[in-house]
Scaffold this motif. Structure first.
Motif, PDB file in Angstrom:
ATOM      1  N   SER A 222      35.209  49.289  38.463  1.00 23.44           N
ATOM      2  CA  SER A 222      34.604  48.030  38.932  1.00 23.44           C
ATOM      3  C   SER A 222      35.419  46.813  38.539  1.00 23.44           C
ATOM      4  O   SER A 222      36.146  46.819  37.557  1.00 23.44           O
ATOM      5  N   GLY A 223      35.249  45.763  39.352  1.00 23.76           N
ATOM      6  CA  GLY A 223      35.799  44.447  39.063  1.00 23.76           C
ATOM      7  C   GLY A 223      34.770  43.408  39.475  1.00 23.76           C
ATOM      8  O   GLY A 223      33.654  43.747  39.865  1.00 23.76           O
ATOM      9  N   ALA A 224      35.135  42.142  39.432  1.00 26.28           N
ATOM     10  CA  ALA A 224      34.188  41.082  39.804  1.00 26.28           C
ATOM     11  C   ALA A 224      33.923  41.085  41.306  1.00 26.28           C
ATOM     12  O   ALA A 224      32.817  40.807  41.752  1.00 26.28           O
ATOM     13  N   GLU A 225      34.958  41.406  42.109  1.00 23.87           N
ATOM     14  CA  GLU A 225      34.815  41.322  43.564  1.00 23.87           C
ATOM     15  C   GLU A 225      35.026  42.661  44.265  1.00 23.87           C
ATOM     16  O   GLU A 225      35.015  42.741  45.481  1.00 23.87           O
ATOM     17  N   TRP A 226      35.249  43.726  43.516  1.00 23.34           N
ATOM     18  CA  TRP A 226      35.501  45.033  44.127  1.00 23.34           C
ATOM     19  C   TRP A 226      34.896  46.115  43.231  1.00 23.34           C
ATOM     20  O   TRP A 226      34.484  45.855  42.114  1.00 23.34           O
ATOM     21  N   GLY A 227      34.829  47.327  43.760  1.00 21.02           N
ATOM     22  CA  GLY A 227      34.412  48.453  42.922  1.00 21.02           C
ATOM     23  C   GLY A 227      33.078  49.070  43.340  1.00 21.02           C
ATOM     24  O   GLY A 227      32.488  48.714  44.359  1.00 21.02           O
ATOM     25  N   ALA A 228      32.627  49.992  42.516  1.00 24.82           N
ATOM     26  CA  ALA A 228      31.388  50.729  42.783  1.00 24.82           C
ATOM     27  C   ALA A 228      30.182  49.799  42.703  1.00 24.82           C
ATOM     28  O   ALA A 228      30.221  48.756  42.048  1.00 24.82           O
ATOM     29  N   SER A 229      29.098  50.190  43.366  1.00 26.32           N
ATOM     30  CA  SER A 229      27.879  49.377  43.359  1.00 26.32           C
ATOM     31  C   SER A 229      27.216  49.413  41.991  1.00 26.32           C
ATOM     32  O   SER A 229      27.492  50.301  41.177  1.00 26.32           O
ATOM     33  N   CYS A 230      26.327  48.466  41.771  1.00 25.78           N
ATOM     34  CA  CYS A 230      25.631  48.362  40.488  1.00 25.78           C
ATOM     35  C   CYS A 230      24.817  49.620  40.194  1.00 25.78           C
ATOM     36  O   CYS A 230      24.801  50.112  39.067  1.00 25.78           O
ATOM     37  N   GLN A 231      24.149  50.184  41.236  1.00 25.26           N
ATOM     38  CA  GLN A 231      23.340  51.387  41.043  1.00 25.26           C
ATOM     39  C   GLN A 231      24.200  52.571  40.601  1.00 25.26           C
ATOM     40  O   GLN A 231      23.821  53.322  39.704  1.00 25.26           O
ATOM     41  N   CYS A 275      26.603  44.943  36.022  1.00 27.68           N
ATOM     42  CA  CYS A 275      26.112  43.855  36.894  1.00 27.68           C
ATOM     43  C   CYS A 275      27.148  42.741  37.072  1.00 27.68           C
ATOM     44  O   CYS A 275      26.892  41.761  37.781  1.00 27.68           O
ATOM     45  N   GLY A 276      28.318  42.859  36.422  1.00 24.13           N
ATOM     46  CA  GLY A 276      29.389  41.879  36.604  1.00 24.13           C
ATOM     47  C   GLY A 276      29.142  40.562  35.912  1.00 24.13           C
ATOM     48  O   GLY A 276      29.732  39.543  36.279  1.00 24.13           O
ATOM     49  N   ALA A 277      28.274  40.552  34.894  1.00 22.55           N
ATOM     50  CA  ALA A 277      27.944  39.309  34.189  1.00 22.55           C
ATOM     51  C   ALA A 277      29.061  38.912  33.223  1.00 22.55           C
ATOM     52  O   ALA A 277      29.900  39.740  32.849  1.00 22.55           O
ATOM     53  N   PHE A 278      29.051  37.644  32.814  1.00 18.61           N
ATOM     54  CA  PHE A 278      30.017  37.153  31.828  1.00 18.61           C
ATOM     55  C   PHE A 278      29.635  37.644  30.435  1.00 18.61           C
ATOM     56  O   PHE A 278      28.455  37.933  30.164  1.00 18.61           O
ATOM     57  N   ARG A 279      30.622  37.688  29.556  1.00 17.16           N
ATOM     58  CA  ARG A 279      30.381  38.167  28.183  1.00 17.16           C
ATOM     59  C   ARG A 279      29.417  37.262  27.429  1.00 17.16           C
ATOM     60  O   ARG A 279      28.768  37.693  26.489  1.00 17.16           O
ATOM     61  N   ARG A 593      29.417  44.684  46.217  1.00 16.65           N
ATOM     62  CA  ARG A 593      29.716  44.368  44.812  1.00 16.65           C
ATOM     63  C   ARG A 593      29.831  42.857  44.588  1.00 16.65           C
ATOM     64  O   ARG A 593      29.255  42.306  43.657  1.00 16.65           O
ATOM     65  N   LYS A 594      30.556  42.177  45.449  1.00 15.53           N
ATOM     66  CA  LYS A 594      30.807  40.744  45.261  1.00 15.53           C
ATOM     67  C   LYS A 594      29.501  39.944  45.311  1.00 15.53           C
ATOM     68  O   LYS A 594      29.233  39.110  44.446  1.00 15.53           O
ATOM     69  N   LYS A 595      28.659  40.239  46.325  1.00  8.39           N
ATOM     70  CA  LYS A 595      27.387  39.520  46.462  1.00  8.39           C
ATOM     71  C   LYS A 595      26.464  39.779  45.271  1.00  8.39           C
ATOM     72  O   LYS A 595      25.825  38.862  44.750  1.00  8.39           O
TER      73      LYS A 595
END
Length: 618
Positions: A222-231, A275-279, A593-595
């Motif tokens: 995963s990344g911030a704008e790409w990668g596997a879904s949260c689920q 979930c791609g949240a900030f630290r 992922r991005k949304k």
């Protein structure tokens, strides 16, 4: 966990009493390969296993050969003289039968544990020499047993450890086969690292190292704008990271809070990536956003589930001794399982609930149970595409045609989700008989349906009509009766089958008919109203024990309430609290992922927008 908890409780008591606990942990050399076949047959005979079963095992074990292939070259074929075939489902059972009496000649005052080929003996006391002598005698007995039954222990891998609170542990001299066994300060027992002070520091270090590999897997995916879904990432977290954290948590929860905080850091990192949240995101917000319990609450939940499982067993279950009163529990407050679990159960008023047996045993041998006569034709008829008639008409016509001269008995169960109240009802239109009983709170709808059937069978057994059909709208109950198995309520399934056995002895014919609910069948509608009215009865008329699945739901509900209270009263994550006040429910995910990352950041309140950057002087 049973073995580890028994040992851990003894170590804690030894520490409180200023004693030492000496443990010897055995390792069998080539356990499966060394099994003496003829010796196993002797043990089977002593257990009165004979006839076709004995002959089958004899044929299964003997006459086997082995050959090795390297490339295109084959070795000569050789007979297998010892051992059971590895990979066969029968081999572990046969091995357990062979090794089961390994500690039978050991003194009763010595603690013991045997899980497959992982055996352990322990003894506690203040006099180290006395304890050492006792352990030496026990090791000699085990050695004699091994010589008698064709096993051999590995001296290099069999270890001795001394658990105590002393700064310097006494050195021990315990021998096997004339060689001194290695004394260690840390060892691995059934997947848990135990050190001589039992502070679980080494175990938590090893656990964190293992979980960090899982964190790296999540980062790769995963990344911030790409990668596997949260689920998908959350599923990987559950399988690769949380499963390791959960294993042994009922034991290592007695560790220092600072050590336990290190495991929470791992969870926070994993949720951040998912979930791609900030630290900088608040931990409480991450947990609510992902619908993931805080680890402290999860350990609390797992302890209570384990406590319930033990309470459902017979009194001779070894862990039940830990739950009994002893003076050490009152003398010193520690967070070990035996010290805290009863208080936790009392705090949630779980002790008031009756507990169904973990293993249901029928009064009648199961092979004597009659096969229930179950009619599911209505279900098939309704599904036919050529049927243009309303469901109500189809059902009523079928009942009139097939069961015109048969006594019809309608059963139903009901549950009020909010209060947990339950009820069961029986209605017999021919005699205008109405029976409705309120049951114990928090039992499942499946349980209420089965109990309604039991009430109907009790009436049939008493009145003895010649032919009866029991109409129910519970497909799950009928399917369980047909198979004779139920993961949820095996005890009630056995009770129904036992009633049918007694009824068959009276030459009474009983059939079961599935009738679809709420389609206008008079008897079905009447019994449904009866069951709902019974929910308002002031007193519980039939007390039922809660099954494992039902108790899990009660515990989950109570734990959820505790989590909700923490969320309501917390000072962190107030930005998300204004958006989502209830815990446990994940928001809708979009799969993009991005949304999803943008939405999670906006909800948590830590974003790359100027509002958040201003807070950190950026």
């Amino acid at each position: 966990m049973d073995s580890i908890l028994c040992l851990e409780a003894e170590i804690r008591k030894a520490q409180i009493n200023k004693e030492v606990l000496v443990g010897v942990f055995f390792d069998v050399e080539k356990a499966y390969d060394m099994l003496w076949k003829e010796g196993l047959l002797m043990k089977l005979e002593s257990l009165r296993i004979d006839g076709k079963m004995y002959n089958w095992i004899l044929s299964f074990l003997f006459g086997r050969t082995i050959q090795v292939r390297v490339g295109t070259a084959f070795s000569q074929i050789l007979p297998i003289e010892n051992g059971t075939p590895q990979g066969s489902v029968s081999s572990p059972i046969l091995f357990n039968l062979m090794i089961n009496d390994i500690f039978h000649n050991v003194d009763t005052g010595i603690g013991r544990s045997l899980y497959a080929d992982d055996g352990a003996l322990w003894k506690r006391g203040r006099n180290v020499l006395f304890v050492e002598n006792k352990m030496q005698k026990a090791v000699n007995e085990v050695e004699n047993w091994a010589n008698c039954w064709g096993f051999r222990f590995s001296v290099a891998k069999t270890q001795v450890i001394c658990f105590s609170k002393k700064k310097k542990n006494p050195s021990l001299n315990v021998k096997m086969y004339g060689y001194q066994l290695e004394q260690v300060n840390v060892l691995r027992f059934l997947g848990m690292w135990m050190d001589s002070k039992l502070n679980f520091k080494i175990h938590i270090q090893k656990l964190i190292e293992k979980c960090k590999k899982g964190i790296n897997v999540l980062r790769c995916l995963s990344g911030a704008e790409w990668g596997a879904s949260c689920q998908s990432l959350k599923r990987i977290y559950g399988a690769v990271i949380r499963s390791n954290i959960d294993y042994g948590s009922v034991v290592y929860s007695s560790a220092n809070k600072i050590l336990l905080k290190k495991i929470e850091v791992i969870q926070n990192q994993a949720l951040c990536i998912c979930c791609g949240a900030f630290r900088s995101s608040p931990v409480a917000s991450l947990q609510v956003e992902m619908g993931e319990l805080p680890l402290e609450q999860r350990r609390f939940q797992l302890r209570l589930r384990y406590w319930y499982g033990v309470k459902g067993h017979l009194e001779n279950h070894p862990v039940k001794l830990i739950l009994k009163d002893c003076w050490e529990y009152e003398y010193k407050e520690i967070t070990s399982f035996g010290w805290v679990v009863r208080k936790e159960a009392n705090s949630l008023e779980l002790k008031d609930h009756e507990i169904a047996p973990s293993v249901a045993i029928p009064a009648i041998p199961p092979w004597l149970f009659p096969m229930p006569l179950i009619d599911l034709q209505i279900h098939k008829v309704i599904k036919k595409p050529e049927m243009n008639m309303p469901t109500e008409v189809v059902v009523q016509q079928y009942i009139k045609q097939e069961y015109y001269s048969v006594l019809q008995v309608f059963t139903d169960g009901s549950k009020e989700p909010e209060s947990g109240r339950t009820a069961a009802a029986v209605y017999i239109p021919t005699f205008k008989i109405k029976m409705a009983k309120r049951l114990s709170d928090h039992v499942s709808v499946f349980t209420t349906e089965l109990l309604a059937i039991i009430l109907a069978l009790q009436w049939i057994e008493e009145v003895q009509p010649e032919r009866t059909v029991i109409c129910t709208d519970s497909m799950a109950a009928l399917t369980s009766l047909l198979s004779g198995k139920s993961e949820a309520r095996q005890d009630l399934v056995f009770e129904v089958l036992q009633s049918l056995f007694r009824i068959r002895q009276l030459r009474i014919e009983v059939k079961f008919l599935w009738v679809s609910a709420h389609v206008g069948v008079d008897g079905n509608e009447e019994v449904d109203l009866l069951a709902k009215k019974a929910l308002n009865h002031t007193q519980i008329e039939i007390k039922l024990a809660l099954s494992k699945a039902e108790f899990k739901r009660v515990i989950s509900f109570e734990v959820s309430k505790k989590w909700q209270k923490l969320w309501n009263n917390g000072s962190k994550g107030r930005h998300l609290f204004q958006i989502q006040e209830c815990v446990g429910n994940e928001r809708k995910r979009y799969g993009n992922r991005k949304k999803d990352v943008i939405l999670s950041r906006l909800r948590i309140g830590h974003t790359a927008l100027n509002y958040s950057l201003y807070k950190i002087d950026q």
